[in-house]
Motif scaffolding. Structure first.
Motif, PDB file in Angstrom:
ATOM      1  N   ALA A  81      40.504  36.202  40.097  1.00 45.43           N
ATOM      2  CA  ALA A  81      40.732  34.772  40.310  1.00 45.43           C
ATOM      3  C   ALA A  81      41.264  34.135  39.040  1.00 45.43           C
ATOM      4  O   ALA A  81      41.178  34.710  37.951  1.00 45.43           O
ATOM      5  N   THR A  82      41.809  32.939  39.189  1.00 47.59           N
ATOM      6  CA  THR A  82      42.269  32.154  38.048  1.00 47.59           C
ATOM      7  C   THR A  82      41.710  30.742  38.163  1.00 47.59           C
ATOM      8  O   THR A  82      41.564  30.210  39.273  1.00 47.59           O
ATOM      9  N   HIS A  83      41.402  30.150  37.026  1.00 51.41           N
ATOM     10  CA  HIS A  83      40.836  28.799  36.979  1.00 51.41           C
ATOM     11  C   HIS A  83      41.925  27.803  36.657  1.00 51.41           C
ATOM     12  O   HIS A  83      42.637  27.948  35.659  1.00 51.41           O
TER      13      HIS A  83
ATOM     14  N   VAL B 129      47.199  26.930  34.029  1.00 52.00           N
ATOM     15  CA  VAL B 129      47.150  28.382  33.946  1.00 52.00           C
ATOM     16  C   VAL B 129      48.484  28.931  33.445  1.00 52.00           C
ATOM     17  O   VAL B 129      48.533  29.831  32.622  1.00 52.00           O
TER      18      VAL B 129
ATOM     19  N   TYR C 149      39.869  26.938  41.784  1.00 50.36           N
ATOM     20  CA  TYR C 149      40.026  28.378  41.572  1.00 50.36           C
ATOM     21  C   TYR C 149      40.934  28.947  42.658  1.00 50.36           C
ATOM     22  O   TYR C 149      40.825  28.580  43.831  1.00 50.36           O
TER      23      TYR C 149
ATOM     24  N   CYS D 234      37.102  35.638  37.589  1.00 49.15           N
ATOM     25  CA  CYS D 234      38.167  35.313  36.634  1.00 49.15           C
ATOM     26  C   CYS D 234      38.222  36.355  35.522  1.00 49.15           C
ATOM     27  O   CYS D 234      39.306  36.785  35.112  1.00 49.15           O
ATOM     28  N   GLU D 235      37.057  36.770  35.047  1.00 50.71           N
ATOM     29  CA  GLU D 235      37.010  37.753  33.969  1.00 50.71           C
ATOM     30  C   GLU D 235      37.598  39.091  34.400  1.00 50.71           C
ATOM     31  O   GLU D 235      38.198  39.809  33.591  1.00 50.71           O
TER      32      GLU D 235
ATOM     33  N   VAL E 134      44.447  33.440  31.418  1.00 51.38           N
ATOM     34  CA  VAL E 134      43.694  34.174  32.428  1.00 51.38           C
ATOM     35  C   VAL E 134      42.188  34.149  32.190  1.00 51.38           C
ATOM     36  O   VAL E 134      41.418  34.553  33.061  1.00 51.38           O
ATOM     37  N   LEU E 135      41.755  33.679  31.043  1.00 54.45           N
ATOM     38  CA  LEU E 135      40.323  33.644  30.760  1.00 54.45           C
ATOM     39  C   LEU E 135      40.018  32.523  29.780  1.00 54.45           C
ATOM     40  O   LEU E 135      40.737  32.335  28.799  1.00 54.45           O
TER      41      LEU E 135
ATOM     42  N   ALA F 244      44.096  35.362  41.934  1.00 56.09           N
ATOM     43  CA  ALA F 244      45.092  35.689  40.917  1.00 56.09           C
ATOM     44  C   ALA F 244      46.321  36.322  41.564  1.00 56.09           C
ATOM     45  O   ALA F 244      46.189  37.228  42.396  1.00 56.09           O
TER      46      ALA F 244
END
Length: 316
Positions: free
Chosen positions: A50-52, A126, A58, A45-46, A110-111, A61
């Motif tokens: 990926a996105t949470h 998101v 998950y 994610c960082e 995004v984070l 992205a």
């Protein structure tokens, strides 16, 4: 090498499961512990892979998927450059911290970073669409937008109420936006969910161009006790420009902020290419309906009288 191999395996899992995966599924598939799976997913994610999503899901992205399929850069701000701001914000405020960027006319969270025991803002997706008028992150974007974006939002979908504290009066909304532009940050106070408050501010590069939004969430009590110092911390972290960031192709330059402690917003039609791309009428909702971002209920923590008025307004 084992960590890199595991990260690649998780990326493949994300690629073949567009509906998303959970940490326990990753742990079972890779033969790892659940905590290791969470760490792998958080790292992806960082890095913008990926996105949470809500519910612990998950997904790959969209920008990363597009880049792999097309071979062209996604045009989003470099998360590697901006992730440090979120870590700094968490360390300084001890509040759950967020980073959001504008992608293809939408605001994406995004984070997100927090410590064990820090409550999460319930229902935060998101993609921020018609919920933005009740979220400090979304309010920042509208504060940077031209007046036509707000006018469109007021017409459709309008100011949806989420709690008793959500602002729904257009005149009050315009006044809140003007105040937010003056002081350089936005707040929400139990406007999206009960007992949750947030503070957010824009991040610009060294030349004053808008890159992203950072923010923190906290309980109502923490907001009442600490909002002045928390707002100062958010502004100070947001004012630290990333070192030589990659400039997104879809981010138009904003006029440099005046040299002041609050780095006030620059309301400018130059943001149109960011927030209102030609192919859409505004920021889109998660369901694809054309919608602009709204903002609401920002209060001036530096004024005791304003704080008292805000307390009366937000009291059940």
């Amino acid at each position: 090498m084992s960590t890199a191999r595991a990260a690649l395996q998780v990326a493949w899992l994300l690629a073949v499961r567009p509906e998303g995966i959970r940490a326990d599924h990753v742990a079972e598939t890779l033969g790892k512990s659940v905590s290791t799976a969470y760490n792998l997913l958080a790292s992806l994610c960082e890095e913008g892979v990926a996105t949470h999503h809500s519910g612990g899901v998950y997904r790959l992205a969209p920008a990363f998927r597009d880049t792999v399929s097309s071979g062209a850069p996604s045009g989003a701000p470099e998360l590697h450059d901006l992730a440090g701001l979120v870590s700094d914000l968490l360390a300084r405020t001890h509040k759950r911290s967020y980073l959001a960027v504008v992608r293809a006319g939408e605001l994406h969270v995004v984070l997100e970073r927090g410590l064990q025991g820090m409550p999460k803002l319930p229902g935060l997706n998101v993609r921020i669409g018609d919920t933005a008028h009740a979220l400090a992150l979304g309010k920042v974007v509208l504060a940077l937008a031209g007046p036509e974006v707000l006018d469109r939002y007021l017409r459709n979908p309008g100011l949806r109420r989420f709690t008793a504290h959500t602002i729904t009066d257009p005149a009050a909304l315009r006044a809140e936006l003007a105040e937010a532009r003056r002081r350089g940050f936005t707040v929400e106070r139990e406007e999206f969910d009960e007992d949750f408050c947030c503070i957010a501010a824009p991040v610009r590069d060294a030349r004053g161009r808008f890159l992203a939004v950072i923010g923190i969430s906290m309980s109502r009590r923490a907001f009442e006790d600490e909002h002045e110092l928390l707002a100062e911390s958010v502004l100070e972290v947001a004012s630290v420009a990333p070192a030589a960031p990659a400039v997104p192709a879809n981010v138009a330059p904003l006029r440099a902020a005046a040299a002041s402690k609050t780095r006030a917003f620059q309301a400018s039609a130059e943001t149109r290419t960011v927030l209102d791309p030609p192919r859409s009428g505004g920021l889109a909702s998660p369901y694809g309906t054309t919608r602009a971002v709204s903002a609401a209920c920002a209060r001036n923590p530096l004024s005791a009288s304003a704080a008292a008025r805000s307390e009366r307004r937000c009291r059940p």
